[in-house]
Design a protein around this motif. Structure first.
Motif, PDB file in Angstrom:
ATOM      1  N   THR A 143       5.444  -0.183   3.129  1.00 17.59           N
ATOM      2  CA  THR A 143       4.809   0.770   2.215  1.00 17.59           C
ATOM      3  C   THR A 143       4.463   2.104   2.867  1.00 17.59           C
ATOM      4  OG1 THR A 143       2.969  -0.744   2.515  1.00 17.59           O
ATOM      5  CG2 THR A 143       3.705  -0.418   0.299  1.00 17.59           C
ATOM      6  N   ILE A 191      -3.425  -6.080  -0.760  1.00 17.19           N
ATOM      7  CA  ILE A 191      -3.006  -5.379  -1.978  1.00 17.19           C
ATOM      8  C   ILE A 191      -4.085  -4.417  -2.466  1.00 17.19           C
ATOM      9  CG2 ILE A 191      -3.730  -7.356  -3.417  1.00 17.19           C
ATOM     10  CD1 ILE A 191      -0.791  -5.105  -4.312  1.00 17.19           C
ATOM     11  N   ILE A 192      -5.357  -4.794  -2.247  1.00 19.02           N
ATOM     12  CA  ILE A 192      -6.459  -3.941  -2.690  1.00 19.02           C
ATOM     13  C   ILE A 192      -6.505  -2.636  -1.883  1.00 19.02           C
ATOM     14  CG2 ILE A 192      -8.981  -3.801  -2.735  1.00 19.02           C
ATOM     15  CD1 ILE A 192      -8.981  -6.765  -3.538  1.00 19.02           C
ATOM     16  N   LEU A 193      -6.059  -2.696  -0.632  1.00 18.53           N
ATOM     17  CA  LEU A 193      -6.142  -1.515   0.226  1.00 18.53           C
ATOM     18  C   LEU A 193      -4.935  -0.602   0.124  1.00 18.53           C
ATOM     19  CD1 LEU A 193      -7.382  -3.240   3.479  1.00 18.53           C
ATOM     20  CD2 LEU A 193      -8.742  -2.131   1.725  1.00 18.53           C
ATOM     21  N   LEU A 194      -3.764  -1.190  -0.170  1.00 14.78           N
ATOM     22  CA  LEU A 194      -2.507  -0.456   0.012  1.00 14.78           C
ATOM     23  C   LEU A 194      -2.461   0.914  -0.661  1.00 14.78           C
ATOM     24  CD1 LEU A 194       0.277  -3.179  -0.076  1.00 14.78           C
ATOM     25  CD2 LEU A 194      -0.342  -1.684   1.811  1.00 14.78           C
ATOM     26  N   ILE A 195      -2.863   0.971  -1.943  1.00 17.87           N
ATOM     27  CA  ILE A 195      -2.741   2.240  -2.674  1.00 17.87           C
ATOM     28  C   ILE A 195      -3.683   3.284  -2.069  1.00 17.87           C
ATOM     29  CG2 ILE A 195      -2.995   3.354  -4.919  1.00 17.87           C
ATOM     30  CD1 ILE A 195      -2.321   0.582  -6.146  1.00 17.87           C
ATOM     31  N   GLY A 196      -4.926   2.880  -1.818  1.00 17.31           N
ATOM     32  CA  GLY A 196      -5.873   3.806  -1.206  1.00 17.31           C
ATOM     33  C   GLY A 196      -5.405   4.240   0.178  1.00 17.31           C
ATOM     34  N   LEU A 197      -4.906   3.288   0.927  1.00 18.60           N
ATOM     35  CA  LEU A 197      -4.432   3.562   2.279  1.00 18.60           C
ATOM     36  C   LEU A 197      -3.293   4.577   2.261  1.00 18.60           C
ATOM     37  CD1 LEU A 197      -5.391   2.380   4.914  1.00 18.60           C
ATOM     38  CD2 LEU A 197      -3.725   0.558   4.692  1.00 18.60           C
ATOM     39  N   LEU A 210       4.588  -5.798   5.558  1.00 26.92           N
ATOM     40  CA  LEU A 210       4.139  -5.118   4.344  1.00 26.92           C
ATOM     41  C   LEU A 210       3.675  -3.678   4.589  1.00 26.92           C
ATOM     42  CD1 LEU A 210       4.276  -6.279   1.601  1.00 26.92           C
ATOM     43  CD2 LEU A 210       1.944  -7.099   1.833  1.00 26.92           C
ATOM     44  N   MET A 235      -9.688  -7.549  -7.447  1.00 24.68           N
ATOM     45  CA  MET A 235     -10.886  -7.362  -6.631  1.00 24.68           C
ATOM     46  C   MET A 235     -12.060  -8.100  -7.257  1.00 24.68           C
ATOM     47  SD  MET A 235     -12.061  -3.656  -5.091  1.00 24.68           S
ATOM     48  CE  MET A 235     -10.494  -2.838  -5.173  1.00 24.68           C
ATOM     49  N   PRO A 291     -10.321   3.110   2.026  1.00 26.04           N
ATOM     50  CA  PRO A 291      -9.150   2.853   1.178  1.00 26.04           C
ATOM     51  C   PRO A 291      -9.488   2.006  -0.049  1.00 26.04           C
ATOM     52  CG  PRO A 291      -8.619   2.410   3.457  1.00 26.04           C
ATOM     53  CD  PRO A 291     -10.081   2.690   3.416  1.00 26.04           C
ATOM     54  N   ALA A 292     -10.381   1.011   0.128  1.00 24.98           N
ATOM     55  CA  ALA A 292     -10.753   0.176  -1.010  1.00 24.98           C
ATOM     56  C   ALA A 292     -11.434   1.026  -2.083  1.00 24.98           C
ATOM     57  CB  ALA A 292     -11.655  -0.968  -0.562  1.00 24.98           C
ATOM     58  N   LEU A 329     -11.137   4.262  -2.451  1.00 23.44           N
ATOM     59  CA  LEU A 329     -10.140   5.198  -2.967  1.00 23.44           C
ATOM     60  C   LEU A 329      -9.271   4.527  -4.031  1.00 23.44           C
ATOM     61  CD1 LEU A 329      -9.378   8.089  -2.525  1.00 23.44           C
ATOM     62  CD2 LEU A 329      -7.771   7.395  -0.748  1.00 23.44           C
ATOM     63  N   THR A 330      -8.929   3.266  -3.803  1.00 29.12           N
ATOM     64  CA  THR A 330      -8.131   2.533  -4.794  1.00 29.12           C
ATOM     65  C   THR A 330      -8.884   2.465  -6.120  1.00 29.12           C
ATOM     66  OG1 THR A 330      -7.170   1.202  -3.016  1.00 29.12           O
ATOM     67  CG2 THR A 330      -6.879   0.392  -5.242  1.00 29.12           C
ATOM     68  N   PHE A 382       4.588   0.775  -5.702  1.00 29.63           N
ATOM     69  CA  PHE A 382       5.612   1.060  -4.709  1.00 29.63           C
ATOM     70  C   PHE A 382       6.966   0.574  -5.202  1.00 29.63           C
ATOM     71  CE2 PHE A 382       1.532   0.390  -2.593  1.00 29.63           C
ATOM     72  CZ  PHE A 382       1.352   1.660  -2.051  1.00 29.63           C
ATOM     73  N   THR A 424      -4.176 -13.400  -4.357  1.00 27.45           N
ATOM     74  CA  THR A 424      -3.738 -12.040  -4.059  1.00 27.45           C
ATOM     75  C   THR A 424      -2.496 -12.021  -3.168  1.00 27.45           C
ATOM     76  OG1 THR A 424      -5.222 -11.979  -2.176  1.00 27.45           O
ATOM     77  CG2 THR A 424      -6.059 -11.103  -4.239  1.00 27.45           C
ATOM     78  N   THR A 468      -5.142  -3.806  -9.462  1.00 24.84           N
ATOM     79  CA  THR A 468      -5.760  -4.441  -8.296  1.00 24.84           C
ATOM     80  C   THR A 468      -7.270  -4.565  -8.465  1.00 24.84           C
ATOM     81  OG1 THR A 468      -6.109  -2.423  -7.021  1.00 24.84           O
ATOM     82  CG2 THR A 468      -4.000  -3.496  -6.760  1.00 24.84           C
ATOM     83  N   ILE A 493      -8.794   5.853  -7.752  1.00 20.35           N
ATOM     84  CA  ILE A 493      -7.458   6.135  -8.293  1.00 20.35           C
ATOM     85  C   ILE A 493      -7.237   5.406  -9.609  1.00 20.35           C
ATOM     86  CG2 ILE A 493      -4.977   5.724  -7.865  1.00 20.35           C
ATOM     87  CD1 ILE A 493      -5.542   6.386  -4.915  1.00 20.35           C
ATOM     88  N   PHE A 517       1.383 -12.179  -2.102  1.00 20.61           N
ATOM     89  CA  PHE A 517       2.667 -11.895  -2.733  1.00 20.61           C
ATOM     90  C   PHE A 517       3.782 -11.594  -1.729  1.00 20.61           C
ATOM     91  CE2 PHE A 517       0.658  -7.893  -1.974  1.00 20.61           C
ATOM     92  CZ  PHE A 517       1.683  -7.002  -1.690  1.00 20.61           C
ATOM     93  N   ILE A 548     -10.510  -9.747   2.888  1.00 21.85           N
ATOM     94  CA  ILE A 548     -10.100  -8.700   1.940  1.00 21.85           C
ATOM     95  C   ILE A 548      -8.569  -8.648   1.840  1.00 21.85           C
ATOM     96  CG2 ILE A 548      -9.960  -6.666   3.457  1.00 21.85           C
ATOM     97  CD1 ILE A 548     -11.658  -5.195   1.315  1.00 21.85           C
ATOM     98  N   PRO A 549      -8.053  -8.735   0.618  1.00 21.70           N
ATOM     99  CA  PRO A 549      -6.595  -8.787   0.460  1.00 21.70           C
ATOM    100  C   PRO A 549      -5.948  -7.411   0.673  1.00 21.70           C
ATOM    101  CG  PRO A 549      -7.762  -9.521  -1.517  1.00 21.70           C
ATOM    102  CD  PRO A 549      -8.752  -8.838  -0.657  1.00 21.70           C
TER     103      PRO A 549
END
Lengths: 300, 278
Positions: free
Chosen positions: B217, B121-127, B213, A273, A27-28, A30-31, A253, A223, A269, A34, A225, B118-119
């Motif tokens: 999402t 927020i960094i993962l959310l979009i990819g996830l 969270l 990072m 996922p990291a 992929l972010t 979102f 980071t 993001t 993206i 929120f 690892i925060p």
């Protein structure tokens, strides 16, 4: 026999590593990918190069988000570390059952579901007449005060600070407990008042721990929120408490999925990072975290 | 320090403890309050949803707010799922990292420590897109895996610490007896680190139970909601009208955490140190 060992290690270590790669590293990555696309609610993956980054750097709101993040981190940190130190000092200088009770109670906000803690704090500091503080003020003949709208930052410092202060509290407590008692007894024999003992002996001796907690909290607050999202959600008004991470979250979102800008949010993001990575490397050097690798972390 | 100032300091400490308790005491009072917006009168009617499953008598609200029994089961599934998978995977990886000299062990341990921070927020979009492509979006299983993985680095560290504290001789005796590595781990080691397993299981149960969270999402349909989403929805929609109902639901949500917290406080005061985000 040798094969048996290799299979055992591969299975026992391989499965957890595979899970981490699939649900954490992928996922990291992929972010990041993206962030180079114009991905939005239409879900079209088109490569746009550094366009998102260019737009971020030219967006006038970004300075506001940076300023808000700095404000949030600095204020919460001051509350966090100060409160943690105060709680550690108090709880180590009273009889142990009371000290233990103090520490257990101040650990509660951290284990409480975030929505529940946010709800309680919103109600206590509510700008409406039904808020705990305001209804008390009215009862004793004062005018109500719109707490969260007049003092949004202070409110966020308190909420996040209460959730965060237990880290410092616990680390400082064990540090204070490990100060050899001769130092303090000697100072007492010399007739030093307690306030001098705190500032001249205790605090200098746990300096390293204070620095560690400050560094660790800075990294996680940059980071963070969730509690802002759950309480003021960037308001009141125009982006008053919108920190960088929350802005990125909102971009991706949004309440209405038609305004989701995944590519742009992913690029935002990426900046976080990079900031987090730089800080981690600095801390790695400064605190010689490598030493922790050889020691079990549990017995702090 | 004189006797007088010592007594004074103990009184100060008790006051500090009471102030820390106040938010939770106020929540409890509001949950039993007859007046919907302030602490006034006593009733247990706010908790009627525990038996009926319905938050509101008005059937129109059933569209928005699912049955609380279902929501509770979802929350429980998330908590147990996270707790179970984290404990299983951590006690496997932790064992290897504590006992075997695997290649690049130091790098691996360093990486795990770094990943722990690892925060989200960094993962959310990819996830979000990863789970979409795997068909796990809007699915509690996806949230369980995401949450598990976020907590896994800490879990591995904690379990490694517990294994490190167990002497080698018992284990070597067992392997020399020809019990096999898997059997030695399951029959000899796991019973020895039971306190560690219990502590981590409780910590992860609390972590999964309170998660907000990731649900917010990655879950869209309210039939997969957990209690955090229902409370969040209620605060947004009627945060100034039905405070006592929200408080009752919050208390219902909080009580299991409190029970586990009291049972495991001794461990949590030590273990939870690492599990922090902000």
């Amino acid at each position: 026999m040798k094969n048996d060992k290799v299979f055992f290690i591969a299975g026992f270590l391989g499965l957890p590593i595979a899970v981490v790669i699939l649900f954490l590293l992928a996922p990291a990555m992929l972010t990041i990918i993206i962030s180079f696309t114009g991905l939005d609610h239409r879900l079209r993956w088109e490569y746009v190069g550094l366009e998102n980054y260019r737009r971020i750097l030219t967006d006038p709101n970004m300075l506001l988000f940076i300023a808000n993040t700095a404000m949030f981190v600095a204020g919460t940190l001051a509350f966090n570390v100060g409160m943690g130190l105060l709680l550690a000092l108090i709880s180590t200088h009273v009889i142990e059952p009371i000290g233990y009770l103090v520490r257990a109670i101040y650990l509660l906000p951290r284990v409480t579901p975030s929505v529940v803690f946010a709800f309680i704090m919103l109600w206590i500091f509510s700008p409406l007449d039904s808020g705990v503080i305001n209804s008390t003020l009215i009862r004793i003949g004062f005018n109500p005060i719109p707490w969260t709208t007049s003092f949004p930052w202070l409110f966020l410092f308190i909420v996040n600070g209460l959730v965060g202060c237990s880290l410092g509290m616990l680390i400082f407590t064990s540090a204070i407990k490990s100060i050899p008692s001769d130092y303090i007894i000697a100072a007492k024999v010399d007739g030093a008042p307690y306030i001098t003992i705190i500032f001249k002996i205790i605090i200098p001796m746990i300096k390293g721990h204070i620095a560690f907690v400050t560094a660790y909290q800075t990294l996680s607050l940059i980071t963070s929120f969730e509690y802002i999202l759950l309480t003021l959600d960037g308001g009141p008004g125009y982006y008053t408490t919108e920190v960088w991470a929350l802005a990125a979250f909102h971009k991706a979102f949004a309440q209405y999925s038609l305004s989701s800008q995944y590519g742009y949010a992913a690029a935002m993001t990426s900046f976080l990072m990079v900031a987090a990575a730089i800080l981690t490397i600095l801390y790695w050097r400064a605190f010689r975290l490598r030493e922790m690798i050889s020691q079990p972390k549990i017995e702090v | 320090m004189g006797r007088f100032s010592s007594i004074l300091l103990n009184i100060v400490a008790i006051t500090v403890a009471l102030i820390g308790m106040a938010p939770f005491a106020l929540l409890t009072l509001l949950a039993f309050s007859r007046n919907p917006t302030s602490i006034e009168g006593f009733t247990h009617e706010n908790f009627a949803f525990i038996w009926t499953g319905k938050l509101f008598a008005d059937p129109r609200y059933l569209q928005i707010y699912p049955d609380i029994h279902l929501v509770t089961l979802n929350t429980l599934a998330l908590a147990l799922g996270v707790s179970g998978v984290v404990v299983l995977l951590s006690s496997m990886a932790g064992y290897i990292l504590s006992r075997y000299s695997v290649p690049a062990r130091g790098t691996l341990l360093g990486l795990i420590l770094a990943l722990h921070g690892i925060p989200v927020i960094i993962l959310l979009i990819g996830l979000y897109f990863l789970l979409r492509s795997m068909g796990l979006i809007n699915n509690l299983l996806g949230v369980i895996m995401a949450k598990t993985t976020l907590d896994l680095p800490l879990g591995i560290w904690v379990m490694k610490g517990f294994y490190d504290s167990i002497p080698w001789d018992i284990e070597i005796a067992s392997i020399v007896d020809g019990a096999g590595r898997l059997r030695t781990w399951a029959k000899v080691m796991l019973p020895l680190i039971r306190p560690g397993i219990a502590a981590l299981a409780v910590l992860e149960f609390i972590s999964g139970w309170g998660e907000f969270l990731l649900i917010y999402t990655l879950i869209f349909s309210n039939t997969s909601w957990t209690l955090s989403m229902v409370i969040r929805g209620l605060i947004g929609e009627m945060g100034s009208i039905n405070l006592n109902l929200i408080a009752a639901l919050s208390l219902y949500y909080f009580i299991p955490v409190l029970i586990f917290f009291i049972l495991a406080q001794k461990y949590l005061l030590k273990v939870s140190l690492g599990g922090i985000r902000g």
